[in-house]
Scaffold this motif. Structure first.
Motif, PDB file in Angstrom:
ATOM      1  N   ARG A  23     -54.189  62.934  87.016  1.00 53.52           N
ATOM      2  CA  ARG A  23     -55.399  62.005  87.086  1.00 53.52           C
ATOM      3  C   ARG A  23     -55.574  60.634  87.582  1.00 53.52           C
ATOM      4  O   ARG A  23     -56.151  60.111  88.032  1.00 53.52           O
ATOM      5  N   LYS A  24     -54.008  60.378  87.654  1.00 52.18           N
ATOM      6  CA  LYS A  24     -53.675  59.009  88.031  1.00 52.18           C
ATOM      7  C   LYS A  24     -53.649  58.863  89.430  1.00 52.18           C
ATOM      8  O   LYS A  24     -53.809  57.650  89.936  1.00 52.18           O
ATOM      9  N   ASN A  25     -53.315  59.838  90.023  1.00 56.27           N
ATOM     10  CA  ASN A  25     -53.225  59.695  91.548  1.00 56.27           C
ATOM     11  C   ASN A  25     -54.124  60.467  92.584  1.00 56.27           C
ATOM     12  O   ASN A  25     -53.906  60.992  93.499  1.00 56.27           O
ATOM     13  N   LEU A  26     -55.083  60.962  91.897  1.00 62.91           N
ATOM     14  CA  LEU A  26     -56.311  61.884  92.355  1.00 62.91           C
ATOM     15  C   LEU A  26     -57.439  60.998  92.724  1.00 62.91           C
ATOM     16  O   LEU A  26     -57.856  60.241  91.712  1.00 62.91           O
ATOM     17  N   PHE A  27     -58.020  60.945  94.146  1.00 62.12           N
ATOM     18  CA  PHE A  27     -59.082  60.339  94.363  1.00 62.12           C
ATOM     19  C   PHE A  27     -60.051  61.108  94.921  1.00 62.12           C
ATOM     20  O   PHE A  27     -59.972  62.146  95.557  1.00 62.12           O
ATOM     21  N   ILE A  28     -61.645  60.856  94.764  1.00 55.15           N
ATOM     22  CA  ILE A  28     -62.416  61.622  95.388  1.00 55.15           C
ATOM     23  C   ILE A  28     -63.476  60.794  95.952  1.00 55.15           C
ATOM     24  O   ILE A  28     -63.775  59.634  95.425  1.00 55.15           O
ATOM     25  N   PHE A  29     -63.966  61.305  97.105  1.00 50.70           N
ATOM     26  CA  PHE A  29     -64.982  60.297  97.836  1.00 50.70           C
ATOM     27  C   PHE A  29     -65.599  61.274  98.811  1.00 50.70           C
ATOM     28  O   PHE A  29     -65.044  62.356  99.560  1.00 50.70           O
ATOM     29  N   PRO A  30     -66.878  61.206  99.036  1.00 51.39           N
ATOM     30  CA  PRO A  30     -67.823  61.898 100.008  1.00 51.39           C
ATOM     31  C   PRO A  30     -67.173  61.873 101.343  1.00 51.39           C
ATOM     32  O   PRO A  30     -67.012  60.683 101.589  1.00 51.39           O
ATOM     33  N   ASN A  31     -67.397  62.912 102.194  1.00 56.27           N
ATOM     34  CA  ASN A  31     -66.969  62.606 103.470  1.00 56.27           C
ATOM     35  C   ASN A  31     -68.444  62.598 104.285  1.00 56.27           C
ATOM     36  O   ASN A  31     -69.534  62.131 103.721  1.00 56.27           O
ATOM     37  N   TYR A  32     -68.303  62.778 105.563  1.00 54.61           N
ATOM     38  CA  TYR A  32     -69.744  62.500 106.124  1.00 54.61           C
ATOM     39  C   TYR A  32     -70.703  63.310 105.872  1.00 54.61           C
ATOM     40  O   TYR A  32     -71.974  62.828 105.695  1.00 54.61           O
ATOM     41  N   LYS A  33     -70.428  64.408 105.741  1.00 53.82           N
ATOM     42  CA  LYS A  33     -71.574  65.496 105.321  1.00 53.82           C
ATOM     43  C   LYS A  33     -71.981  65.112 103.851  1.00 53.82           C
ATOM     44  O   LYS A  33     -72.931  65.270 103.615  1.00 53.82           O
ATOM     45  N   GLY A  34     -70.968  64.679 103.092  1.00 52.00           N
ATOM     46  CA  GLY A  34     -71.381  64.296 101.714  1.00 52.00           C
ATOM     47  C   GLY A  34     -72.259  63.323 101.714  1.00 52.00           C
ATOM     48  O   GLY A  34     -73.281  63.218 100.605  1.00 52.00           O
ATOM     49  N   PHE A  35     -72.275  62.167 102.583  1.00 49.92           N
ATOM     50  CA  PHE A  35     -73.243  61.047 102.674  1.00 49.92           C
ATOM     51  C   PHE A  35     -74.572  61.493 103.026  1.00 49.92           C
ATOM     52  O   PHE A  35     -75.459  61.154 102.755  1.00 49.92           O
ATOM     53  N   GLN A  36     -74.633  62.671 104.029  1.00 42.97           N
ATOM     54  CA  GLN A  36     -75.769  62.996 104.432  1.00 42.97           C
ATOM     55  C   GLN A  36     -76.281  63.975 103.100  1.00 42.97           C
ATOM     56  O   GLN A  36     -77.722  63.550 103.179  1.00 42.97           O
ATOM     57  N   VAL A  37     -75.726  64.581 102.564  1.00 43.81           N
ATOM     58  CA  VAL A  37     -76.089  65.256 101.419  1.00 43.81           C
ATOM     59  C   VAL A  37     -76.892  64.246 100.289  1.00 43.81           C
ATOM     60  O   VAL A  37     -77.824  64.416  99.734  1.00 43.81           O
ATOM     61  N   GLY A  38     -75.963  63.366  99.963  1.00 44.90           N
ATOM     62  CA  GLY A  38     -76.444  62.274  99.433  1.00 44.90           C
ATOM     63  C   GLY A  38     -77.806  61.567  99.532  1.00 44.90           C
ATOM     64  O   GLY A  38     -78.446  61.228  98.866  1.00 44.90           O
ATOM     65  N   ALA A  39     -77.838  61.169 100.863  1.00 45.98           N
ATOM     66  CA  ALA A  39     -79.060  60.681 101.393  1.00 45.98           C
ATOM     67  C   ALA A  39     -80.308  61.581 101.109  1.00 45.98           C
ATOM     68  O   ALA A  39     -81.447  61.180 100.896  1.00 45.98           O
ATOM     69  N   LEU A  40     -79.879  62.831 101.490  1.00 48.21           N
ATOM     70  CA  LEU A  40     -81.026  63.967 101.384  1.00 48.21           C
ATOM     71  C   LEU A  40     -81.448  64.033  99.881  1.00 48.21           C
ATOM     72  O   LEU A  40     -82.911  64.163  99.509  1.00 48.21           O
ATOM     73  N   VAL A  41     -80.774  63.909  98.876  1.00 44.64           N
ATOM     74  CA  VAL A  41     -81.076  63.842  97.396  1.00 44.64           C
ATOM     75  C   VAL A  41     -81.899  62.709  97.180  1.00 44.64           C
ATOM     76  O   VAL A  41     -82.838  62.839  96.593  1.00 44.64           O
ATOM     77  N   PHE A  42     -81.503  61.522  97.737  1.00 43.90           N
ATOM     78  CA  PHE A  42     -82.256  60.192  97.352  1.00 43.90           C
ATOM     79  C   PHE A  42     -83.688  60.407  98.184  1.00 43.90           C
ATOM     80  O   PHE A  42     -84.650  60.098  97.514  1.00 43.90           O
ATOM     81  N   PHE A  43     -83.623  61.023  99.287  1.00 43.47           N
ATOM     82  CA  PHE A  43     -84.962  61.183  99.902  1.00 43.47           C
ATOM     83  C   PHE A  43     -85.742  62.143  99.315  1.00 43.47           C
ATOM     84  O   PHE A  43     -87.115  61.905  98.957  1.00 43.47           O
TER      85      PHE A  43
END
Length: 305
Positions: A23-43
């Protein structure tokens, strides 16, 4: 500059723990498709609020749920991996396979995991353990840090990137590449150890068409058969007291001499002939064990002229 700054942060956080993902050295971040999905959720959520559209609200909830599930699964997919370096002694100037054992400490299977060292990527699915092999080359002898391993995954939906940078707390020992010595160096070693019961003789004689080193030619056979025959050498010992004195074997090129000495000690180890290595104030014990070999290779990797 942005990438260098991010690399420093990633390295600083990753070095808090070695040889495994946690848990100390794992990182999570949306990729380009993830940002697109996030924008769709917001829309969809905005449409549901402003236009009282139940379908848009339902769609935003479903997509958000998928997004949330993707984070959970992707995180669990990289958690609790242990890394172990299988071999740390390698010759310089040659491409070799840097091998790691990756162990899965979870019950669940790990899927679509990418392992990367210096742009070489290996993709694996595994349950318990797996061996990874990366091509590597060091031109100079010495002690080096093990290259860090980038571990990342887009599992399960390809919208979230979970990643880690694995640093190992071990070192690579890059010793001089073994090069077979010329005949005069064999002779020197014979003369150094002759009084100690060390013997030196021909192993075999092979016919050759064009000689490259006339000192290795058996002129006796040439006189009898009018053909060139090259001498092949071997070492024998009766009292187990071979001393390899680097100063006495020293050629004009110090690094080349170390290549020859590396050949000697590796060859003696393979033949199970006990030997001792000596240079200036350094003198090893006489042995032919793997531990003894590794100690001498470590010495050769770091010795200075």
């Amino acid at each position: 500059m942005k990438f260098k700054f991010w690399d420093k942060i990633l390295e600083k956080n990753s070095k808090k723990i070695f040889n495994k993902t946690s848990r100390k050295n794992l990182f999570i971040f949306p990729n380009y498709k993830g940002f697109q999905v996030g924008a769709l959720v917001f829309f969809c959520f905005a449409v549901a609020i402003f236009y009282q559209n139940n379908f848009a609200l339902l769609l935003s909830i479903i997509i958000f749920f998928i997004f949330f599930i993707s984070i959970i699964f992707s995180y669990q997919n990289l958690l609790n991996l242990n890394f172990k370096l299988l071999e740390k002694f390698y010759p310089s100037g040659k491409i070799f396979k840097l091998k790691f054992l990756v162990e899965n400490n979870d019950v669940r299977e790990k899927l679509n995991i990418n392992f990367e060292i210096e742009n070489e990527i290996i993709k694996k699915d595994f349950n318990n353990s797996n061996i990874l092999s990366f091509s590597k080359k060091f031109n100079k002898r010495g002690t080096y840090d093990v290259p860090f391993i980038n571990v990342f995954s887009f599992f399960p939906f390809g919208i979230i990137k979970t990643f880690s940078r694995i640093f190992l707390d071990e070192k690579l020992i890059i010793y001089p590449q073994p090069i077979k010595p010329p005949t005069d160096l064999f002779t020197k070693l014979y003369e150094m150890n002759n009084k100690e019961g060390f013997d030196f003789e021909f192993d075999q004689i092979e016919e050759i068409r064009f000689p490259t080193n006339y000192s290795k030619i058996s002129w006796k056979h040439y006189t009898l058969k009018n053909k060139f025959y090259e001498k092949k050498f071997k070492f024998l010992t009766n009292n187990q007291n071979i001393v390899i004195d680097i100063e006495k074997l020293l050629q004009n090129n110090f690094e080349k001499t170390l290549n020859y000495v590396s050949f000697f000690i590796n060859d003696f180890y393979k033949q199970k002939i006990p030997f001792s290595l000596k240079y200036k104030n350094y003198s090893s014990q006489i042995s032919c064990s793997l531990e003894h070999l590794n100690k001498q290779l470590y010495f050769l990797a770091n010795v200075k002229n």
